[in-house]
Write an enzyme that holds these catalytic residues in place. Structure first.
Site, short mmCIF file in Angstrom:
data_model
loop_
_atom_site.label_atom_id
_atom_site.label_comp_id
_atom_site.label_asym_id
_atom_site.label_seq_id
_atom_site.Cartn_x
_atom_site.Cartn_y
_atom_site.Cartn_z
N CYS A 83 0.82 -1.09 0.03
CA CYS A 83 -0.14 0.04 -0.07
C CYS A 83 0.88 1.30 -0.09
CB CYS A 83 -0.73 0.05 1.24
SG CYS A 83 -1.90 -1.51 1.69
N CYS B 228 2.37 3.00 -3.16
CA CYS B 228 1.45 4.01 -3.73
C CYS B 228 1.05 5.30 -2.97
CB CYS B 228 0.17 3.27 -4.29
SG CYS B 228 0.58 2.18 -5.70
N HIS B 229 0.87 4.89 -1.58
CA HIS B 229 0.65 5.91 -0.70
C HIS B 229 1.60 6.18 0.12
CE1 HIS B 229 -3.77 5.58 -2.02
NE2 HIS B 229 -3.41 4.30 -1.92
N CYS C 113 -9.00 -0.92 -3.54
CA CYS C 113 -7.46 -1.02 -3.67
C CYS C 113 -6.64 -2.24 -3.68
CB CYS C 113 -6.90 -0.09 -2.67
SG CYS C 113 -6.53 1.65 -3.39
N CYS D 241 -34.84 5.69 19.63
CA CYS D 241 -33.85 5.30 20.57
C CYS D 241 -32.72 6.48 20.44
CB CYS D 241 -33.24 3.99 20.26
SG CYS D 241 -34.16 2.68 21.50
N HIS D 242 -32.44 6.78 19.14
CA HIS D 242 -31.11 7.55 18.89
C HIS D 242 -31.45 8.98 18.71
CE1 HIS D 242 -28.48 4.36 19.66
NE2 HIS D 242 -28.83 3.77 18.49
N ARG E 109 -21.53 -3.03 14.79
CA ARG E 109 -22.63 -2.26 15.94
C ARG E 109 -23.93 -2.26 15.44
NH1 ARG E 109 -23.58 -0.99 21.36
NH2 ARG E 109 -25.86 -1.30 20.36
N CYS F 73 -27.61 -3.60 17.28
CA CYS F 73 -28.83 -2.78 17.35
C CYS F 73 -29.99 -3.57 16.49
CB CYS F 73 -28.77 -1.21 16.86
SG CYS F 73 -27.99 -0.22 18.06
C1 HEC Z 1 -33.94 0.00 21.69
C2 HEC Z 1 -33.10 1.12 21.60
C3 HEC Z 1 -32.22 1.05 20.20
C4 HEC Z 1 -32.54 0.91 18.98
C5 HEC Z 1 -33.92 0.89 18.42
C6 HEC Z 1 -31.39 1.18 18.13
N1 HEC Z 1 -30.27 1.27 19.00
FE1 HEC Z 1 -28.43 1.62 18.47
N2 HEC Z 1 -27.63 1.73 20.30
C7 HEC Z 1 -28.56 1.34 21.32
C8 HEC Z 1 -27.83 1.43 22.55
C9 HEC Z 1 -28.10 1.14 23.88
C10 HEC Z 1 -26.55 1.61 21.81
C11 HEC Z 1 -25.19 1.71 23.17
C12 HEC Z 1 -25.03 2.83 23.60
C13 HEC Z 1 -25.08 4.16 22.61
O1 HEC Z 1 -24.01 4.34 22.08
O2 HEC Z 1 -25.99 4.77 22.23
C14 HEC Z 1 -26.54 1.84 20.88
C15 HEC Z 1 -25.46 2.04 19.98
C16 HEC Z 1 -25.50 2.35 18.59
C17 HEC Z 1 -24.17 2.94 17.71
C18 HEC Z 1 -22.98 2.98 18.35
C19 HEC Z 1 -22.63 4.60 18.84
C20 HEC Z 1 -21.23 4.57 19.43
O3 HEC Z 1 -20.65 5.89 19.39
O4 HEC Z 1 -20.69 3.68 19.84
C21 HEC Z 1 -25.03 3.17 16.54
C22 HEC Z 1 -23.86 3.93 15.48
C23 HEC Z 1 -26.22 2.82 16.60
N3 HEC Z 1 -26.47 2.34 17.99
C24 HEC Z 1 -27.07 2.98 15.30
C25 HEC Z 1 -28.44 2.58 15.20
C26 HEC Z 1 -29.27 2.49 14.27
C27 HEC Z 1 -28.89 2.76 12.69
C28 HEC Z 1 -30.47 1.69 14.67
C29 HEC Z 1 -31.62 1.28 13.64
C30 HEC Z 1 -31.35 0.30 12.70
C31 HEC Z 1 -30.38 1.59 16.03
N4 HEC Z 1 -29.03 1.96 16.45
C32 HEC Z 1 -31.43 1.10 16.73
C33 HEC Z 1 -29.98 1.35 21.45
C34 HEC Z 1 -30.70 1.26 20.06
C1 HEC Z 2 -0.93 0.48 -7.51
C2 HEC Z 2 -1.09 1.71 -6.48
C3 HEC Z 2 -1.97 1.31 -5.34
C4 HEC Z 2 -1.79 0.55 -4.25
C5 HEC Z 2 -0.86 -0.58 -4.24
C6 HEC Z 2 -2.85 0.95 -3.35
N1 HEC Z 2 -3.49 1.76 -3.52
FE1 HEC Z 2 -5.00 2.83 -2.62
N2 HEC Z 2 -5.21 4.21 -3.81
C7 HEC Z 2 -4.53 4.31 -5.24
C8 HEC Z 2 -5.24 5.37 -5.88
C9 HEC Z 2 -4.63 5.65 -7.52
C10 HEC Z 2 -6.23 5.79 -5.39
C11 HEC Z 2 -7.23 6.79 -5.78
C12 HEC Z 2 -6.49 8.31 -5.46
C13 HEC Z 2 -7.70 9.13 -5.33
O1 HEC Z 2 -8.15 9.46 -6.40
O2 HEC Z 2 -8.18 9.37 -4.28
C14 HEC Z 2 -6.34 5.04 -4.25
C15 HEC Z 2 -7.17 5.34 -3.13
C16 HEC Z 2 -6.95 4.87 -1.75
C17 HEC Z 2 -7.88 5.19 -0.72
C18 HEC Z 2 -8.76 6.35 -0.62
C19 HEC Z 2 -8.40 7.78 -0.56
C20 HEC Z 2 -9.15 9.01 -0.49
O3 HEC Z 2 -8.83 10.30 -0.39
O4 HEC Z 2 -10.49 8.72 -0.73
C21 HEC Z 2 -7.44 4.68 0.34
C22 HEC Z 2 -8.18 4.73 1.96
C23 HEC Z 2 -6.53 3.65 -0.10
N3 HEC Z 2 -6.22 3.75 -1.42
C24 HEC Z 2 -5.91 2.76 0.65
C25 HEC Z 2 -5.03 1.65 0.22
C26 HEC Z 2 -4.66 0.46 0.86
C27 HEC Z 2 -5.15 0.11 2.48
C28 HEC Z 2 -3.83 -0.14 0.20
C29 HEC Z 2 -3.33 -1.55 0.43
C30 HEC Z 2 -4.17 -2.61 0.79
C31 HEC Z 2 -3.85 0.51 -1.01
N4 HEC Z 2 -4.51 1.75 -1.15
C32 HEC Z 2 -3.19 0.16 -2.09
C33 HEC Z 2 -3.48 3.48 -5.51
C34 HEC Z 2 -2.98 2.35 -4.71
#
Ligand code: HEC
Ligand code: HEC
Length: 252
Positions: free
Chosen positions: A67, A70-71, A105, A171-172, A209, A213
């Site tokens: 990686c 290239c990067h 990539c 919830c959120h 995560r 949920c």
């Molecule tokens: C019954 C309530 C409930 C519902 C419905 C629910 N969640 Fe959660 N979710 C939680 C609890 C509790 C946590 C852990 C504490 C927190 O970070 O909010 C959590 C954590 C998360 C987190 C992580 C936040 C962090 O910073 O770690 C994300 C992202 C999330 N929920 C997205 C969703 C999404 C998208 C949905 C719908 C598909 C959903 N949740 C439905 C209760 C709920």
């Molecule tokens: C042969 C060259 C090459 C290799 C090897 C390569 N990359 Fe890339 N990668 C690129 C190019 C070209 C882009 C697109 C650059 C752009 O336009 O943002 C890119 C884009 C990315 C981006 C997004 C950057 C952005 O700003 O959105 C990530 C993250 C990334 N590469 C991670 C990786 C990782 C992790 C690996 C190894 C597993 C890897 N690349 C291997 C050439 C490469």
């Protein structure tokens, strides 16, 4: 079924969900001790994954480029990259999150078999790349080509689902700050992911995560990287615009 008992009364009290207030990061809802642990690289276990990712980033596969070949200077060249994901891939028109971009990539440019979602390699690489954007504000695009995805994510967020018939929003937005099984409900921002969760004893992606949920309300758990969770991820990132990236987070 403990959630049901806890929720029954609260849900009845909920009228229409309130308009989205100012969103705060999930770490604001942690105990002060856990917040300190998140901020301290020597005490936050997720840094181990970041270090693994950094090592993997420089490792040259038997065939193909590392990686880093290239990067070069990733601390500068990839600083801020994570703040723009999920984004629409110009070539395919598909929505890609950071995992999706890394996998692209890996396969197309590094010419290696994909890591696969939620593998230790993908988690380490995503945690590493996202950590390079620590402190920078989320800046995803939600208009133009991204708009249909954003709207789909918003509809998902607002739709009641599962046996408990609850939406994410109830919830959120509606119960932010209330306790549920020892957690304090946050706004559901994804800005700390991949994160180390004590319950997992492991680092996991945002989609892991989300699956937790979905299971919590006894609704369908979508696959890692599924279109449903990608759209939801974009909506959550849109809500979190301006909040700093905190990866790698630590959670209960
Ligand atoms: C019954 C309530 C409930 C519902 C419905 C629910 N969640 Fe959660 N979710 C939680 C609890 C509790 C946590 C852990 C504490 C927190 O970070 O909010 C959590 C954590 C998360 C987190 C992580 C936040 C962090 O910073 O770690 C994300 C992202 C999330 N929920 C997205 C969703 C999404 C998208 C949905 C719908 C598909 C959903 N949740 C439905 C209760 C709920
Ligand atoms: C042969 C060259 C090459 C290799 C090897 C390569 N990359 Fe890339 N990668 C690129 C190019 C070209 C882009 C697109 C650059 C752009 O336009 O943002 C890119 C884009 C990315 C981006 C997004 C950057 C952005 O700003 O959105 C990530 C993250 C990334 N590469 C991670 C990786 C990782 C992790 C690996 C190894 C597993 C890897 N690349 C291997 C050439 C490469």
């Amino acid at each position: 079924m403990r959630w049901r008992a806890v929720l029954a009364l609260t849900v009845i009290a909920l009228a229409a969900a309130p308009a989205t207030a100012e969103i705060k990061s999930g770490s604001e809802f942690l105990s002060p001790e856990m917040r300190r642990q998140q901020a301290d690289e020597t005490r936050n276990p997720a840094w181990f994954w970041v270090e693994q990712g950094e090592e993997l980033f420089s490792r040259k596969p038997q065939t193909g480029a590392a990686c880093i070949s290239c990067h070069a200077e990733p601390k500068q060249s990839l600083r801020g990259a994570a703040t723009h994901y999920p984004q629409v891939d110009a070539a395919s028109g598909k929505l890609l999150n950071l995992e999706g971009r890394i996998e692209q990539c890996r396969i197309e440019r590094q010419k290696q078999p994909g890591f696969g979602y939620e593998t230790p390699e993908m988690l380490a690489m995503t945690a590493y790349v996202a950590s390079l954007s620590r402190g920078l504000p989320v800046e995803v695009k939600t208009d133009g080509a991204a708009k249909p995805y954003y709207e789909a994510g918003k509809a998902f967020f607002e739709r009641r689902q599962g046996q408990l018939n609850l939406s994410c929003q109830q919830c959120h937005d509606g119960m932010v700050g209330q306790k549920l099984r020892g957690d304090t409900i946050s706004y559901g921002a994804g800005t700390g992911y991949p994160a180390y969760r004590l319950e997992w004893n492991d680092v996991g992606s945002l989609h892991r995560r989300l699956r937790a949920c979905s299971l919590g309300v006894r609704a369908t758990q979508f696959d890692y990287g599924s279109p449903e969770y990608l759209a939801l991820e974009l909506f959550l990132a849109g809500r979190a615009k301006g909040l700093p990236v905190e990866t790698p987070g630590i959670r209960r």
